[in-house]
Design a protein around this motif. Sequence first.
Motif, PDB file in Angstrom:
ATOM      1  N   LEU A  23       0.826  -1.211   0.000  1.00  0.00           N
ATOM      2  CA  LEU A  23       0.000   0.000   0.000  1.00  0.00           C
ATOM      3  C   LEU A  23       0.860   1.260   0.000  1.00  0.00           C
ATOM      4  O   LEU A  23       0.518   2.253  -0.645  1.00  0.00           O
ATOM      5  N   VAL A  27       1.403   4.833  -3.446  1.00  0.00           N
ATOM      6  CA  VAL A  27       1.374   6.298  -3.481  1.00  0.00           C
ATOM      7  C   VAL A  27       2.777   6.880  -3.407  1.00  0.00           C
ATOM      8  O   VAL A  27       3.040   7.938  -3.969  1.00  0.00           O
ATOM      9  N   LEU A  56      -3.643  12.058  -0.804  1.00  0.00           N
ATOM     10  CA  LEU A  56      -3.553  10.603  -0.945  1.00  0.00           C
ATOM     11  C   LEU A  56      -2.383  10.051  -0.137  1.00  0.00           C
ATOM     12  O   LEU A  56      -2.463   8.965   0.440  1.00  0.00           O
ATOM     13  N   ASP A  60      -3.082   7.321   2.782  1.00  0.00           N
ATOM     14  CA  ASP A  60      -2.401   6.038   2.658  1.00  0.00           C
ATOM     15  C   ASP A  60      -1.357   5.867   3.757  1.00  0.00           C
ATOM     16  O   ASP A  60      -1.176   4.763   4.268  1.00  0.00           O
TER      17      ASP A  60
END
Length: 108
Positions: A23, A27, A56, A60
Amino acid sequence: MTPPPPLPPRRGVDVLGIVAVCLASLVTLPTLAVFLIGLIPEMNAIWWLGIVLLPLLVLDGALVVVLAVIGITVGVRRHGPRAISIVALVVGILMLLPAFLLWTGSAI
């Protein structure tokens, strides 16, 4: 004929740490690309993507920190591996650092 000796129990895999690192890379890599492309003088107009990627990055990063802390806790309780979760925690904190510096007005 004697039966073969029992196999030692396998150590678990740090699944939460692996998920958190994956994850984080979703980003972090585009943000790093925008930063590196923005350093080229002819590509100065790409900085607006940083404004789009910052929220973002924060969302994240918070999710990565939560998953990493849960992964470390599970690893400690089960006496399993937790190295990837520690790496994910460090990466998650680094993801939250730019927003924190903008929020506090600090410049490094």
